[in-house]
Design a protein around this motif. Structure first.
Motif, PDB file in Angstrom:
ATOM      1  N   ARG A  51       3.511  10.346   0.201  1.00 14.85           N
ATOM      2  CA  ARG A  51       2.455  10.161   1.199  1.00 14.85           C
ATOM      3  C   ARG A  51       1.069  10.600   0.699  1.00 14.85           C
ATOM      4  NH1 ARG A  51       4.794   8.437   5.820  1.00 14.85           N
ATOM      5  NH2 ARG A  51       2.748   8.487   6.830  1.00 14.85           N
ATOM      6  N   ARG A  78       7.569   5.468  -0.677  1.00 15.39           N
ATOM      7  CA  ARG A  78       7.437   6.846  -0.201  1.00 15.39           C
ATOM      8  C   ARG A  78       6.077   7.460  -0.529  1.00 15.39           C
ATOM      9  NH1 ARG A  78       7.570  10.386  -4.248  1.00 15.39           N
ATOM     10  NH2 ARG A  78       8.256   9.656  -6.301  1.00 15.39           N
ATOM     11  N   GLY A 120       0.535   6.913   1.971  1.00 17.13           N
ATOM     12  CA  GLY A 120       0.286   7.815   3.091  1.00 17.13           C
ATOM     13  C   GLY A 120      -0.628   7.267   4.159  1.00 17.13           C
ATOM     14  N   LEU A 164       2.317   4.413   8.983  1.00 18.48           N
ATOM     15  CA  LEU A 164       1.124   4.691   8.190  1.00 18.48           C
ATOM     16  C   LEU A 164      -0.126   4.695   9.066  1.00 18.48           C
ATOM     17  CD1 LEU A 164       1.880   2.400   5.122  1.00 18.48           C
ATOM     18  CD2 LEU A 164       2.301   4.863   5.326  1.00 18.48           C
TER      19      LEU A 164
END
Length: 496
Positions: A279, A370, A373, A392
């Protein structure tokens, strides 16, 4: 050609020739096909070649992509079949060519006798043809409910008054009878007004929208009550006919994330993402319709540099950039190329912190990674749904059409922040981009937005049961009402 059994339902889809319209129509087509409804997708040959790979193999037998060539039209370049092929002032000529598809649509309906027609605003001529054959039809607005309400109200007033509004009047309107942040800024209103009124096709967009709403039995909108309930109610009051949310049609993510990531640029992109912290990366993309100027691209670049955040920027090649410079991932040094839209030295300075590509990469797979972010984008509804589906937060930089309206809705729902622009000319600075990015990714206010985004992800945007329910209700409507209409047509034929 799709082969239909006796009791199978058949729907004809008639989208406008912009990928921001054709793709939502194709998404809805896939959702209906997955539930046993056969689809005839009415389009043009070159667009179909671009859309065909987006159909999963198990649905190809139910979705028939029908390509009808456009005739030569003065002002329309050869092989231009979508708005993405054109400068904005040439789109009017595409509408003129598009209107010639009335005859092939009529022949298609006569030969196939479908149960339903779902059409776009530009195909204002579809409802009279549907009535001729006694086929029910729905107008599918690819805009969200709030934007559709504004466009519908604006079109009705413009047609009634015989002239479009001024930008000042349009920016000063309180559109809804409840508190709402959804409105135009002055520079957006000015751009919109410049495109209103009669064009080369002889029919204004306001006339098309008004006819599209008046001609349908029901209006379909890509939204849901849980996200836009008050705006759906306002739209239904305006139209005085059923408004049917079809859900948000969240993207299907394959179990094997890298199964179709085969081109070198995509491989390099995922290799770079795999090395970043969870993120930590801002994903940056502005869709297929927005044509950023060099000034806008450079302001975004400055903002990314000032933010001090890792970023993955999928930069659509501007018209003035040569194809030889279209692929430049990671820190490749292209600054000596005079066509490079990025600031001098930017690629070198960002070699370790940013990944930059002017090639196609699989957006949904990137958003699911993954390391992503937050998302800096244009507030297009399809990209918005994809980003929120993966939880997000959004940094919103609207560029064209309804994107400013969507941006204000998303800020109102507390799932994003809009980059500040000059109200009169729409310009923005790199420092404003950096400020918005850091607010979402670093500061305490961003934690509140992330919390709201995660709540909306689980309850709405990534809630498959909720979104399936909307499609299932639409399927029931098509199956039962379409059956009744077909029986009435058969009875009328027998009595004749």
């Amino acid at each position: 050609m799709v082969i239909m059994g006796k009791n199978q339902r058949h729907v004809v889809m008639v989208p406008w020739l912009a990928f921001g319209h054709m793709i939502p129509f194709l998404e809805l087509s896939k959702a209906l096909a997955a539930r046993g409804i056969n689809i005839s997708f009415f389009c043009t040959p070159r667009n179909i070649e671009k859309l065909r790979p987006k159909i999963p193999p198990h649905l190809t037998s139910r979705i028939d992509l029908l390509g009808f060539p456009l005739p030569p039209v003065a002002g329309l370049p050869e092989n231009a079949e979508a708005t993405a092929d054109l400068e904005q002032d040439a789109v009017q000529h595409l509408k003129k060519a598009y209107d010639t598809l009335q005859e092939p649509l009529e022949k298609l309906l006569k030969s196939t006798s479908p149960d339903w027609i779902i059409y776009d605003f530009a195909a204002y001529w579809a409802p009279p043809i549907a009535r001729k054959f006694g086929i029910p039809c729905s107008f599918y607005s690819v805009f969200n409910a709030g934007s559709t309400y504004i466009f519908g109200t604006l079109s009705e007033r413009s047609v009634r008054m015989g002239r479009p509004p001024t930008a000042e009047n349009l920016a000063d309107v309180d559109w809804f009878n409840f508190p709402s942040a959804v409105r135009y800024k002055l520079h957006e209103a000015g751009r919109l007004c410049s495109g209103l009124g009669r064009n080369a096709s002889g029919v204004s967009d306001e006339e098309r929208m008004e006819s599209a709403i008046k001609g349908c039995q029901s209006l379909l909108v890509k939204t849901c009550m849980e996200f836009e309930g008050e705006y759906i109610a306002a739209l239904q009051y305006l139209c005085q006919k059923p408004v049917i949310p079809v859900g948000l049609l969240p993207a299907a993510v394959e179990e094997e994330q890298a199964s179709r990531v085969s081109n070198p640029e995509s491989v390099a992109c995922f290799r770079w993402l795999d090395q970043r912290d969870p993120r930590s990366v801002v994903y940056v993309a502005f869709g297929t319709e927005a044509r950023l100027s060099k000034e806008e691209i450079q302001a975004i670049a400055v903002g990314l540099e000032l933010s001090n955040l890792p970023f993955c920027w999928i930069l659509r090649r501007p018209g003035h950039v040569s194809a030889s410079n279209a692929t430049a991932g990671g820190g490749d040094d292209k600054e000596d190329d005079v066509d490079d839209p990025l600031p001098p030295g930017f690629r070198d300075r960002m070699a370790k912190r940013g990944f930059i590509s002017m090639s196609w990469v699989p957006q949904v797979k990137i958003l699911a990674h993954r390391s992503i972010g937050a998302c800096l984008h244009h507030a297009g509804m399809s990209s918005t749904v994809e980003a929120l589906q993966f939880g997000l937060p959004l940094v919103l930089l609207p560029m064209v059409f309804d994107q400013g309206l969507i941006a204000r809705l998303l800020v109102e729902k507390n799932v994003g922040i809009e980059v500040e622009k000059d109200d009169r000319n729409g310009r923005f600075s790199g420092s404003e981009v950096a400020k918005a990015l850091r607010l979402v990714m670093v500061e305490d206010e961003g934690k509140l937005i992330l919390e709201k985004v995660r709540e909306m992800k689980s309850s709405v945007f990534d809630n498959q049961e909720l979104n399936d329910g909307y499609i299932n209700r639409l399927v029931k409507l098509i199956s039962f009402q379409g059956k009744e209409e077909a029986e009435e047509r058969a009875a009328a034929g027998n009595s004749g």
